[in-house]
Design a protein around this motif. Sequence first.
Motif, PDB file in Angstrom:
ATOM      1  N   SER A 320      47.512  32.298  37.998  1.00  0.00           N
ATOM      2  CA  SER A 320      47.670  30.875  38.285  1.00  0.00           C
ATOM      3  C   SER A 320      48.725  30.267  37.365  1.00  0.00           C
ATOM      4  CB  SER A 320      46.340  30.152  38.090  1.00  0.00           C
ATOM      5  OG  SER A 320      45.977  30.114  36.720  1.00  0.00           O
ATOM      6  N   LYS A 321      49.258  29.148  37.794  1.00  0.00           N
ATOM      7  CA  LYS A 321      50.219  28.418  36.968  1.00  0.00           C
ATOM      8  C   LYS A 321      49.581  27.998  35.653  1.00  0.00           C
ATOM      9  CE  LYS A 321      53.259  24.352  37.035  1.00  0.00           C
ATOM     10  NZ  LYS A 321      53.696  23.168  37.810  1.00  0.00           N
ATOM     11  N   ARG A 322      48.316  27.621  35.718  1.00  0.00           N
ATOM     12  CA  ARG A 322      47.596  27.221  34.502  1.00  0.00           C
ATOM     13  C   ARG A 322      47.533  28.365  33.504  1.00  0.00           C
ATOM     14  NH1 ARG A 322      43.439  24.151  32.166  1.00  0.00           N
ATOM     15  NH2 ARG A 322      41.751  25.391  31.264  1.00  0.00           N
ATOM     16  N   GLU A 323      47.194  29.576  33.975  1.00  0.00           N
ATOM     17  CA  GLU A 323      47.126  30.730  33.081  1.00  0.00           C
ATOM     18  C   GLU A 323      48.476  30.987  32.421  1.00  0.00           C
ATOM     19  OE1 GLU A 323      44.255  34.150  34.555  1.00  0.00           O
ATOM     20  OE2 GLU A 323      45.414  33.369  36.243  1.00  0.00           O
ATOM     21  N   ALA A 324      49.526  30.942  33.230  1.00  0.00           N
ATOM     22  CA  ALA A 324      50.857  31.239  32.702  1.00  0.00           C
ATOM     23  C   ALA A 324      51.282  30.225  31.648  1.00  0.00           C
ATOM     24  CB  ALA A 324      51.867  31.266  33.855  1.00  0.00           C
ATOM     25  N   GLU A 325      50.994  28.956  31.901  1.00  0.00           N
ATOM     26  CA  GLU A 325      51.472  27.911  30.993  1.00  0.00           C
ATOM     27  C   GLU A 325      50.622  27.779  29.742  1.00  0.00           C
ATOM     28  OE1 GLU A 325      51.571  24.426  33.402  1.00  0.00           O
ATOM     29  OE2 GLU A 325      53.506  24.929  34.335  1.00  0.00           O
ATOM     30  N   ARG A 326      49.291  27.896  29.892  1.00  0.00           N
ATOM     31  CA  ARG A 326      48.414  27.594  28.769  1.00  0.00           C
ATOM     32  C   ARG A 326      48.479  28.652  27.681  1.00  0.00           C
ATOM     33  NH1 ARG A 326      47.809  23.188  27.713  1.00  0.00           N
ATOM     34  NH2 ARG A 326      45.606  22.935  27.221  1.00  0.00           N
ATOM     35  N   THR A 327      48.681  29.908  28.047  1.00  0.00           N
ATOM     36  CA  THR A 327      48.689  30.971  27.034  1.00  0.00           C
ATOM     37  C   THR A 327      49.982  31.790  27.057  1.00  0.00           C
ATOM     38  OG1 THR A 327      47.517  32.456  28.563  1.00  0.00           O
ATOM     39  CG2 THR A 327      46.172  31.154  27.041  1.00  0.00           C
ATOM     40  N   GLN A 328      51.017  31.237  27.691  1.00  0.00           N
ATOM     41  CA  GLN A 328      52.333  31.892  27.725  1.00  0.00           C
ATOM     42  C   GLN A 328      52.229  33.323  28.267  1.00  0.00           C
ATOM     43  OE1 GLN A 328      54.042  31.481  23.770  1.00  0.00           O
ATOM     44  NE2 GLN A 328      53.406  29.333  23.652  1.00  0.00           N
ATOM     45  N   SER A 329      51.520  33.451  29.380  1.00  0.00           N
ATOM     46  CA  SER A 329      51.307  34.761  29.997  1.00  0.00           C
ATOM     47  C   SER A 329      52.373  35.036  31.048  1.00  0.00           C
ATOM     48  CB  SER A 329      49.915  34.816  30.643  1.00  0.00           C
ATOM     49  OG  SER A 329      48.899  34.650  29.677  1.00  0.00           O
ATOM     50  N   HIS A 330      52.679  36.326  31.206  1.00  0.00           N
ATOM     51  CA  HIS A 330      53.726  36.730  32.143  1.00  0.00           C
ATOM     52  C   HIS A 330      53.251  37.742  33.177  1.00  0.00           C
ATOM     53  CE1 HIS A 330      55.756  35.401  28.435  1.00  0.00           C
ATOM     54  NE2 HIS A 330      56.689  34.946  29.241  1.00  0.00           N
ATOM     55  N   PHE A 331      52.143  38.419  32.927  1.00  0.00           N
ATOM     56  CA  PHE A 331      51.664  39.409  33.892  1.00  0.00           C
ATOM     57  C   PHE A 331      50.148  39.500  33.823  1.00  0.00           C
ATOM     58  CE2 PHE A 331      51.335  42.045  30.151  1.00  0.00           C
ATOM     59  CZ  PHE A 331      50.318  42.950  30.441  1.00  0.00           C
ATOM     60  N   LYS A 332      49.578  40.052  34.902  1.00  0.00           N
ATOM     61  CA  LYS A 332      48.133  40.270  34.966  1.00  0.00           C
ATOM     62  C   LYS A 332      47.891  41.433  35.924  1.00  0.00           C
ATOM     63  CE  LYS A 332      43.835  37.655  35.657  1.00  0.00           C
ATOM     64  NZ  LYS A 332      43.295  36.328  36.094  1.00  0.00           N
ATOM     65  N   THR A 333      47.163  42.431  35.467  1.00  0.00           N
ATOM     66  CA  THR A 333      46.916  43.615  36.284  1.00  0.00           C
ATOM     67  C   THR A 333      45.475  44.087  36.094  1.00  0.00           C
ATOM     68  OG1 THR A 333      47.633  45.123  34.514  1.00  0.00           O
ATOM     69  CG2 THR A 333      49.313  44.403  36.096  1.00  0.00           C
ATOM     70  N   TYR A 334      45.092  45.045  36.932  1.00  0.00           N
ATOM     71  CA  TYR A 334      43.783  45.687  36.782  1.00  0.00           C
ATOM     72  C   TYR A 334      44.009  47.162  36.503  1.00  0.00           C
ATOM     73  CZ  TYR A 334      38.744  45.998  37.165  1.00  0.00           C
ATOM     74  OH  TYR A 334      37.410  46.165  36.861  1.00  0.00           O
ATOM     75  N   ALA A 335      43.247  47.678  35.548  1.00  0.00           N
ATOM     76  CA  ALA A 335      43.319  49.092  35.191  1.00  0.00           C
ATOM     77  C   ALA A 335      42.036  49.775  35.687  1.00  0.00           C
ATOM     78  CB  ALA A 335      43.515  49.227  33.688  1.00  0.00           C
ATOM     79  N   LEU A 336      41.429  50.633  34.880  1.00  0.00           N
ATOM     80  CA  LEU A 336      40.206  51.328  35.285  1.00  0.00           C
ATOM     81  C   LEU A 336      39.009  50.668  34.620  1.00  0.00           C
ATOM     82  CD1 LEU A 336      41.340  55.084  35.116  1.00  0.00           C
ATOM     83  CD2 LEU A 336      41.732  53.376  36.892  1.00  0.00           C
ATOM     84  N   GLY A 337      38.507  49.637  35.254  1.00  0.00           N
ATOM     85  CA  GLY A 337      37.383  48.899  34.688  1.00  0.00           C
ATOM     86  C   GLY A 337      37.795  47.837  33.691  1.00  0.00           C
ATOM     87  N   TRP A 338      39.084  47.553  33.620  1.00  0.00           N
ATOM     88  CA  TRP A 338      39.619  46.569  32.676  1.00  0.00           C
ATOM     89  C   TRP A 338      40.705  45.730  33.354  1.00  0.00           C
ATOM     90  CZ3 TRP A 338      37.358  46.006  28.011  1.00  0.00           C
ATOM     91  CH2 TRP A 338      36.631  47.087  27.499  1.00  0.00           C
ATOM     92  N   ARG A 339      40.826  44.475  32.893  1.00  0.00           N
ATOM     93  CA  ARG A 339      41.973  43.646  33.261  1.00  0.00           C
ATOM     94  C   ARG A 339      42.959  43.638  32.104  1.00  0.00           C
ATOM     95  NH1 ARG A 339      37.646  40.104  35.045  1.00  0.00           N
ATOM     96  NH2 ARG A 339      37.464  40.207  37.323  1.00  0.00           N
ATOM     97  N   LYS A 340      44.219  43.421  32.419  1.00  0.00           N
ATOM     98  CA  LYS A 340      45.263  43.361  31.397  1.00  0.00           C
ATOM     99  C   LYS A 340      46.135  42.132  31.645  1.00  0.00           C
ATOM    100  CE  LYS A 340      47.548  47.007  30.215  1.00  0.00           C
ATOM    101  NZ  LYS A 340      48.397  48.221  30.254  1.00  0.00           N
ATOM    102  N   ASN A 341      46.522  41.491  30.564  1.00  0.00           N
ATOM    103  CA  ASN A 341      47.510  40.414  30.646  1.00  0.00           C
ATOM    104  C   ASN A 341      48.139  40.263  29.268  1.00  0.00           C
ATOM    105  OD1 ASN A 341      44.826  39.090  29.839  1.00  0.00           O
ATOM    106  ND2 ASN A 341      46.276  37.430  29.420  1.00  0.00           N
TER     107      ASN A 341
END
Length: 546
Positions: A320-341
């Motif tokens: 979401s735009k909120r996620e990107a702006e609030r914590t300066q995030s650039h990516f978000k993915t799913y691994a094996l039982g984990w999320r990554k950002n």
Amino acid sequence: MKLLSSVFQRNPFLSLLAAATLFSLAGCASKIDNQAPYLAIPKADLNLLSERALAQFYVPGVAVGIVHRGEVVHLQGYGVRDFEQPDTVDQDTLFRLASTSKAFTSAALAILVDEGKIDWDDKVTEYIPEFQMQQDWVSDEFTVKDLLVHRSGLVGGAGDSLLWPEPSGFSRQEIIDSLKYLTPKYGFRSQYAYSNVFYITAGEIVERVSGMPYEDFVDLRLFAPLGMNCFAGDMPADAMNNIATPHGDVAGDLFAIDRNGIQGKATVSAAAGGLVCNVSGMAEWMKLLLNDGKTDSGEALFSKKQLAQMWRSETILSMSKREAERTQSHFKTYALGWRKNDMYGHQVISHTGTLSGMQAYLALVPEQQLGVILLNNGSNGSLRGAMMQEILSAYLKPEDETDWVADYYQYQQQAEQRYLANLSTPQGSNTVLFEENAYAGEYADVWYGGVNITQAKSGTKDLEQSELRIEFEKMVNLKGKLTPFDQHTFVINFDDRNAASPAFIEFVVDAEQQVTGFTLRPFSDKVRDNHAYRDMVFNRLSLGGD
């Protein structure tokens, strides 16, 4: 620290003194930063944060665990285990982990990969020959890894109705056998859609390959070596002395959600969301993960290579735009039982867990050797979000002045206002075309099992009236009253509205004007095909009273 800012503004001398002190502390912090683990939020401030979040978001209790550079720097409980009892939450209070359980299923498979018993790219049918999706080619190509990365082609949550509301009457084998009845919406491996039933399937692979029940494998190969007082299966009686009760709230009025409580018995949802643990145990789990899979004594429960595989991005997630702006995030993915950002330039490995009345949030920042676990017994996800952001920001961006409790509360209020502004209630004639008893009878769906619709008496002796009642044979908490809506459609109002929202039940009538079956859909005037009932078709077996 933020709480003192108004005091400093009123007293310039204190501001100068504080600046000098902070300059001095900055030098100390720099030394500490290079030498030893530390708690980035003063304990008094963390205590206040927890108490404020509990009150703001109507949650009875929360437990917090923080590890940093190989050491536990904070373990504490706040609030109460049950809103009607005085017993307080502590570091050993047991909670249900919900979907943070998934990482343990991934780790169990990683152990088997290390032992050469399976490979991530092996086909599921090598271990579960009866595994069958609706499309044969998908069944043939489905790998062990595919079970964990949410790209099956099914809609999000497909098959969840086999697991919840608890207690489920379905076995793990019945859940696996039902997969062939779930209709795909997307191309296989084409996009993300969250799934629990494939983690149940992964648990079955652990059992068949290891030769021991999934619950025993997790208890013996993961919990025991770490000294975790946590449980994948049945619990001893003395472990039931310090457990949290799940809660919901309506406009701030709390109530217990007993069906999701810790009952001391293994649940069919274990591999996807049924494990039980406390922050003391989860702190040991985080230390292991931040130490390349090794315990404090140096024993490797799984290899560094497999840990990297579990944390490797597999499926792209939207942000979401909120996620990107609030914590300066650039990516978000799913691994094996984990999320990554990423957050403030640091990679974060995390996962949340959500059951009605129980929530969890675990986050790891490997390059900072930082791990945070939050377990709570409420239903408002803003508590875990606000507290996690506050704690992570203290380590990753200490100059951040955001009041995350206020931020999450404001965002939640705005979301509720948008929801209410768009809310509309379906309107019908409140009548049906046949006498109500014409719809009574026994029905069954090929994968979801039997349903009984009966005509029952209700009201007082003087004002007795009949009503149609529905009960699902496999799910004891799915029972309720049928209210006429229109034509051959009723509304099901379930007895436990927290267990299931109202739904339309649309009866099918043949050319001879006989009721032959029914389908279900959400009680909404918006047509959706992404819902729990989409693949259920109930056919009539007998007339009511036969």
